[in-house]
Design a protein around this motif. Structure first.
Motif, PDB file in Angstrom:
ATOM      1  N   ASN A 152       0.812  -1.223   0.000  1.00  0.00           N
ATOM      2  CA  ASN A 152       0.000   0.000   0.000  1.00  0.00           C
ATOM      3  C   ASN A 152       0.844   1.271   0.000  1.00  0.00           C
ATOM      4  OD1 ASN A 152      -2.345  -1.531   0.018  1.00  0.00           O
ATOM      5  ND2 ASN A 152      -2.506  -1.512   2.241  1.00  0.00           N
ATOM      6  N   GLY A 153       2.160   1.119  -0.015  1.00  0.00           N
ATOM      7  CA  GLY A 153       3.042   2.282  -0.066  1.00  0.00           C
ATOM      8  C   GLY A 153       3.152   3.031   1.253  1.00  0.00           C
ATOM      9  N   ILE A 154       2.816   2.387   2.352  1.00  0.00           N
ATOM     10  CA  ILE A 154       2.887   3.027   3.664  1.00  0.00           C
ATOM     11  C   ILE A 154       4.294   2.918   4.246  1.00  0.00           C
ATOM     12  CG2 ILE A 154       1.955   3.001   6.029  1.00  0.00           C
ATOM     13  CD1 ILE A 154      -0.022   3.948   3.812  1.00  0.00           C
ATOM     14  N   ILE A 155       4.934   1.797   4.014  1.00  0.00           N
ATOM     15  CA  ILE A 155       6.331   1.629   4.417  1.00  0.00           C
ATOM     16  C   ILE A 155       7.124   1.122   3.219  1.00  0.00           C
ATOM     17  CG2 ILE A 155       5.789   1.216   6.861  1.00  0.00           C
ATOM     18  CD1 ILE A 155       6.312  -1.745   6.389  1.00  0.00           C
ATOM     19  N   TYR A 156       8.437   1.281   3.313  1.00  0.00           N
ATOM     20  CA  TYR A 156       9.311   0.762   2.266  1.00  0.00           C
ATOM     21  C   TYR A 156      10.489   0.053   2.929  1.00  0.00           C
ATOM     22  CZ  TYR A 156      12.075   5.005   3.181  1.00  0.00           C
ATOM     23  OH  TYR A 156      12.816   5.995   3.780  1.00  0.00           O
ATOM     24  N   LYS A 157      11.050  -0.884   2.195  1.00  0.00           N
ATOM     25  CA  LYS A 157      12.168  -1.675   2.706  1.00  0.00           C
ATOM     26  C   LYS A 157      13.464  -1.197   2.069  1.00  0.00           C
ATOM     27  CE  LYS A 157       9.453  -5.880   3.404  1.00  0.00           C
ATOM     28  NZ  LYS A 157       9.318  -7.313   3.107  1.00  0.00           N
ATOM     29  N   LYS A 158      14.499  -1.119   2.910  1.00  0.00           N
ATOM     30  CA  LYS A 158      15.855  -0.898   2.423  1.00  0.00           C
ATOM     31  C   LYS A 158      16.600  -2.195   2.700  1.00  0.00           C
ATOM     32  CE  LYS A 158      16.550   4.056   3.112  1.00  0.00           C
ATOM     33  NZ  LYS A 158      17.376   5.052   3.824  1.00  0.00           N
ATOM     34  N   ARG A 159      16.959  -2.865   1.642  1.00  0.00           N
ATOM     35  CA  ARG A 159      17.600  -4.183   1.769  1.00  0.00           C
ATOM     36  C   ARG A 159      18.813  -4.109   2.706  1.00  0.00           C
ATOM     37  NH1 ARG A 159      17.280  -8.810  -1.615  1.00  0.00           N
ATOM     38  NH2 ARG A 159      19.065 -10.161  -1.281  1.00  0.00           N
ATOM     39  N   GLY A 160      18.815  -4.967   3.695  1.00  0.00           N
ATOM     40  CA  GLY A 160      19.928  -5.050   4.631  1.00  0.00           C
ATOM     41  C   GLY A 160      19.915  -3.988   5.716  1.00  0.00           C
ATOM     42  N   VAL A 161      18.959  -3.064   5.648  1.00  0.00           N
ATOM     43  CA  VAL A 161      18.912  -1.971   6.634  1.00  0.00           C
ATOM     44  C   VAL A 161      17.665  -2.068   7.501  1.00  0.00           C
ATOM     45  CG1 VAL A 161      18.915   0.532   6.950  1.00  0.00           C
ATOM     46  CG2 VAL A 161      20.203  -0.475   5.060  1.00  0.00           C
ATOM     47  N   GLY A 162      16.501  -2.216   6.858  1.00  0.00           N
ATOM     48  CA  GLY A 162      15.256  -2.307   7.616  1.00  0.00           C
ATOM     49  C   GLY A 162      14.083  -1.737   6.846  1.00  0.00           C
ATOM     50  N   MET A 163      13.028  -1.443   7.581  1.00  0.00           N
ATOM     51  CA  MET A 163      11.801  -0.912   6.997  1.00  0.00           C
ATOM     52  C   MET A 163      11.556   0.489   7.541  1.00  0.00           C
ATOM     53  SD  MET A 163       9.564  -4.389   7.378  1.00  0.00           S
ATOM     54  CE  MET A 163      10.116  -4.624   9.062  1.00  0.00           C
ATOM     55  N   PHE A 164      11.032   1.355   6.672  1.00  0.00           N
ATOM     56  CA  PHE A 164      10.881   2.763   7.019  1.00  0.00           C
ATOM     57  C   PHE A 164       9.507   3.278   6.599  1.00  0.00           C
ATOM     58  CE2 PHE A 164      15.276   1.753   6.569  1.00  0.00           C
ATOM     59  CZ  PHE A 164      15.930   2.493   7.542  1.00  0.00           C
ATOM     60  N   VAL A 165       9.054   4.307   7.302  1.00  0.00           N
ATOM     61  CA  VAL A 165       7.779   4.937   6.970  1.00  0.00           C
ATOM     62  C   VAL A 165       7.958   5.735   5.685  1.00  0.00           C
ATOM     63  CG1 VAL A 165       6.008   6.570   7.744  1.00  0.00           C
ATOM     64  CG2 VAL A 165       7.130   5.073   9.413  1.00  0.00           C
ATOM     65  N   ALA A 166       7.076   5.525   4.742  1.00  0.00           N
ATOM     66  CA  ALA A 166       7.151   6.202   3.446  1.00  0.00           C
ATOM     67  C   ALA A 166       6.756   7.674   3.567  1.00  0.00           C
ATOM     68  CB  ALA A 166       6.231   5.507   2.448  1.00  0.00           C
ATOM     69  N   GLU A 167       7.233   8.441   2.618  1.00  0.00           N
ATOM     70  CA  GLU A 167       6.852   9.853   2.544  1.00  0.00           C
ATOM     71  C   GLU A 167       5.349   9.942   2.284  1.00  0.00           C
ATOM     72  OE1 GLU A 167       8.226  13.682  -0.080  1.00  0.00           O
ATOM     73  OE2 GLU A 167       9.698  12.129   0.390  1.00  0.00           O
ATOM     74  N   ASN A 168       4.699  10.850   2.961  1.00  0.00           N
ATOM     75  CA  ASN A 168       3.251  11.087   2.854  1.00  0.00           C
ATOM     76  C   ASN A 168       2.397   9.918   3.345  1.00  0.00           C
ATOM     77  OD1 ASN A 168       3.536  13.713   1.692  1.00  0.00           O
ATOM     78  ND2 ASN A 168       3.990  12.738  -0.263  1.00  0.00           N
ATOM     79  N   ALA A 169       2.988   8.992   4.089  1.00  0.00           N
ATOM     80  CA  ALA A 169       2.227   7.844   4.597  1.00  0.00           C
ATOM     81  C   ALA A 169       1.087   8.299   5.501  1.00  0.00           C
ATOM     82  CB  ALA A 169       3.148   6.886   5.349  1.00  0.00           C
ATOM     83  N   LYS A 170       1.371   9.263   6.374  1.00  0.00           N
ATOM     84  CA  LYS A 170       0.328   9.735   7.291  1.00  0.00           C
ATOM     85  C   LYS A 170      -0.831  10.346   6.512  1.00  0.00           C
ATOM     86  CE  LYS A 170      -0.651  12.778  11.170  1.00  0.00           C
ATOM     87  NZ  LYS A 170      -0.100  13.691  12.186  1.00  0.00           N
ATOM     88  N   ASP A 171      -0.526  11.188   5.546  1.00  0.00           N
ATOM     89  CA  ASP A 171      -1.579  11.814   4.736  1.00  0.00           C
ATOM     90  C   ASP A 171      -2.404  10.759   4.002  1.00  0.00           C
ATOM     91  OD1 ASP A 171      -0.728  14.341   5.541  1.00  0.00           O
ATOM     92  OD2 ASP A 171       0.537  14.626   3.768  1.00  0.00           O
ATOM     93  N   GLN A 172      -1.740   9.756   3.462  1.00  0.00           N
ATOM     94  CA  GLN A 172      -2.432   8.679   2.747  1.00  0.00           C
ATOM     95  C   GLN A 172      -3.354   7.917   3.696  1.00  0.00           C
ATOM     96  OE1 GLN A 172       0.146   6.016   0.545  1.00  0.00           O
ATOM     97  NE2 GLN A 172      -1.412   4.426   0.471  1.00  0.00           N
ATOM     98  N   LEU A 173      -2.859   7.600   4.885  1.00  0.00           N
ATOM     99  CA  LEU A 173      -3.668   6.868   5.859  1.00  0.00           C
ATOM    100  C   LEU A 173      -4.862   7.693   6.319  1.00  0.00           C
ATOM    101  CD1 LEU A 173      -0.875   5.200   8.001  1.00  0.00           C
ATOM    102  CD2 LEU A 173      -2.531   4.035   6.528  1.00  0.00           C
ATOM    103  N   LEU A 174      -4.643   8.988   6.569  1.00  0.00           N
ATOM    104  CA  LEU A 174      -5.754   9.845   6.990  1.00  0.00           C
ATOM    105  C   LEU A 174      -6.822   9.929   5.910  1.00  0.00           C
ATOM    106  CD1 LEU A 174      -3.858  12.739   8.818  1.00  0.00           C
ATOM    107  CD2 LEU A 174      -5.344  10.998   9.856  1.00  0.00           C
ATOM    108  N   LYS A 175      -6.395  10.038   4.662  1.00  0.00           N
ATOM    109  CA  LYS A 175      -7.354  10.097   3.560  1.00  0.00           C
ATOM    110  C   LYS A 175      -8.169   8.804   3.492  1.00  0.00           C
ATOM    111  CE  LYS A 175      -7.725  10.659  -1.404  1.00  0.00           C
ATOM    112  NZ  LYS A 175      -7.113  10.416  -2.676  1.00  0.00           N
ATOM    113  N   GLU A 176      -7.492   7.669   3.571  1.00  0.00           N
ATOM    114  CA  GLU A 176      -8.177   6.375   3.514  1.00  0.00           C
ATOM    115  C   GLU A 176      -9.139   6.212   4.680  1.00  0.00           C
ATOM    116  OE1 GLU A 176      -5.098   3.404   3.393  1.00  0.00           O
ATOM    117  OE2 GLU A 176      -4.385   4.070   1.432  1.00  0.00           O
TER     118      GLU A 176
END
Length: 120
Positions: A59-83
């Protein structure tokens, strides 16, 4: 966290992470806990955690960086609030307005009722 037996656990894990984003506990580009940390925190199966995480990635809320971890995507909060606002409208507001119309309650009366409910 106690889980609701009427909803799949992977969805509840997903929603818990979404809540943390909406409530600013997790911010854009901030690393989220690893799958292993979430397994230890929730005391549930690794595959269950992964299923919830993968939905967030899809859903584009988080993204993975291989070997580093998972991170909150840009505009994730806005997307979630809209949904969530759309879901609120569909699940609560439209049925309420339809029922009010059946009962002959005007929009002004509804607004007055809502203002009066602030005291509850």
């Amino acid at each position: 966290m106690t889980f609701d037996e009427n909803k799949p656990i992977f969805l509840q894990v997903k929603e818990q992470i979404e809540d943390q984003i909406v409530n600013d506990q997790l911010k854009e580009h901030e690393q989220i806990p690893s799958t292993t940390q979430l397994v230890q925190l929730y005391k549930i199966n690794h595959l269950t955690i992964s299923k919830g995480i993968n939905l967030l990635v899809e859903n584009g809320i988080i993204y993975k960086k291989r070997g580093v971890g998972m991170f909150v995507a840009e505009n994730a909060k806005d997307q979630l609030l809209k949904e969530r606002k759309e879901t609120f409208l569909d699940q609560y507001m439209r049925p309420m307005l339809e029922e009010a119309e059946k009962l002959g309650i005007s929009r002004e009366e509804l607004i007055s009722m809502m203002k009066g409910s602030e005291e509850l």
